[in-house]
Design an enzyme around this catalytic site. Structure first.
Site, PDB file in Angstrom:
ATOM      1  N   LYS A   1       0.937  -1.208  -0.153  1.00 32.86           N
ATOM      2  CA  LYS A   1      -0.002  -0.112  -0.233  1.00 32.86           C
ATOM      3  C   LYS A   1       0.846   1.246  -0.128  1.00 32.86           C
ATOM      4  O   LYS A   1       0.409   2.473  -0.535  1.00 32.86           O
ATOM      5  CB  LYS A   1      -0.838  -0.406   1.296  1.00 32.86           C
TER       6      LYS A   1
ATOM      7  N   LYS B   1      -6.680 -11.286  -9.418  1.00 34.33           N
ATOM      8  CA  LYS B   1      -7.622 -10.970  -8.243  1.00 34.33           C
ATOM      9  C   LYS B   1      -8.733  -9.836  -8.714  1.00 34.33           C
ATOM     10  O   LYS B   1      -8.537  -9.172  -9.899  1.00 34.33           O
ATOM     11  CB  LYS B   1      -7.304 -10.622  -6.482  1.00 34.33           C
TER      12      LYS B   1
ATOM     13  N   LYS C   1     -12.387  -3.935  -6.528  1.00 33.61           N
ATOM     14  CA  LYS C   1     -13.150  -3.302  -7.120  1.00 33.61           C
ATOM     15  C   LYS C   1     -12.382  -1.697  -7.668  1.00 33.61           C
ATOM     16  O   LYS C   1     -12.889  -1.133  -8.246  1.00 33.61           O
ATOM     17  CB  LYS C   1     -14.078  -2.728  -6.120  1.00 33.61           C
TER      18      LYS C   1
END
Ligand code: TRP
Length: 335
Positions: A115, A197, A200
């Site tokens: 991140k 994966k 969204k």
């Protein structure tokens, strides 16, 4: 509270809308097992603050997530479904546990590194101590089991380490939680790139099925899904990742095994197969979407659930927090 049952804790971040991956990988399994446990499900809105949120969108998403939990079949009268931010004990225990977590441990967290590289302009301390807040979530409720995806495995490990460290100093304060990986554990991959994966935040809209997509959109996205030129519906994750992903999805919603699916589509083209997957997914999501619309239209019901469950969560959490404060030697409040 039913003392016979073990305690289960889980939650999702309140960002964006949920995808088919969140549903088949997590939510659907929660619904399947929720009778066996005393369950707590959080809308993890404090965790969402580690990346910048648009306040009004964030507020809407958090409400939508609550309604989706319920629409998917989690009963707010049997399970405790609540907002993390409504129970101050999370932040309070989070602070105490910060003081029992080493920077060396946090430095090893792969999700932090990941991140931090994606949000290089906002590597904040919250992002860094994210796993400690997550440990507080779990430990406050004395959870026995925590259903999580593989991406959260390391966070659950550090939670166990922190709990053991604390217990070694102060006695048996925390239950040591176990990870629970669902039997199906359906990992849903992107429809555009089956090596990744389903997410969204994918820029390609055709890559991701959103839980609130309508039937036409779902069918259209499946029609466009990336496959191969082999024209044979066969499960082989190495050689045929696209088809295998679609088979996994189809199996997960219909309950059919991979062999059954292979037989069903033997000698038929990919067009037929993709249409069948799209329709099966749309059929599965239709009642959920209908229930979701009803819930969003009836504010008073949801609000009643939120209020009652916030209180229930706070009661359980405060019990643990009081014990922790006392053990570490904080002065008791005079009432
Ligand atoms: N970090 C989890 C995720 O992104 C969400 C989460 C926060 C969580 N606290 C938790 C999951 C406690 C399980 C238990 O998926």
């Amino acid at each position: 509270m039913d003392k016979e049952k073990k305690i289960l804790y889980s939650g999702m971040q309140a960002t964006g809308t949920l995808t088919l991956g969140n549903y088949l990988g997590a939510l659907k399994n929660w619904v399947k097992i929720n009778d066996e446990y005393e369950c707590f499900y959080g809308v993890m809105d404090l965790h969402s603050l580690t990346v910048r949120q648009n306040p009004s969108e964030f507020r809407k998403n958090a409400r939508a997530l609550y309604a989706l939990y319920v629409a998917a079949g989690l009963d707010p009268e049997k399970n405790c479904i609540y907002y993390q931010s409504h129970v101050p004990a999370h932040a309070q225990l989070g602070w105490v546990l910060d003081c029992f977590t080493y920077m060396g441990e946090l430095n090893r967290m792969t999700q932090f590194k990941d991140k931090a590289s994606k949000h290089a302009d906002n590597i904040n301390a919250g992002l860094y101590t994210y796993p400690v807040l997550m440990a507080a979530d779990i430990l406050l409720y004395q959870a026995d089991v925590v259903p999580v995806g593989v991406d959260q495995r390391q966070h659950l490990e550090i939670c166990r380490d922190i709990a053991e460290r604390f217990n070694n100093i102060y006695g048996e304060v925390f239950t040591i939680p176990e990870a629970y990986y669902g039997k199906t554990g359906a990992k849903v991959m992107s429809l555009a790139d089956p090596a990744r994966k389903m997410s969204k935040s994918d820029e390609n809209q055709n890559a991701t099925i959103l839980l609130l997509d309508d039937r036409d959109t779902i069918v259209r996205k499946f029609k466009r899904a990336v496959t191969d030129s082999d024209a044979c519906v066969r499960f082989d994750e190495e050689e045929k990742p696209g088809i295998s992903n679609l088979m996994g999805i189809y199996g997960s919603v219909t309950g059919k095994t991979m062999e059954e699916i292979e037989r069903e589509f033997d000698g038929r083209g990919y067009g037929d197969f993709k249409l069948a997957v799209g329709e099966a997914v749309a059929d599965e999501l239709e009642p959920l979407q209908k229930r979701y619309q009803e819930l969003m239209a009836d504010k008073s019901y949801i609000e009643k659930c939120i209020k009652a469950n916030d209180e229930k969560a706070a009661y359980a959490a405060n019990k643990t927090l009081r014990k922790v404060y006392k053990k570490v030697g904080l002065t008791e409040m005079i009432r």
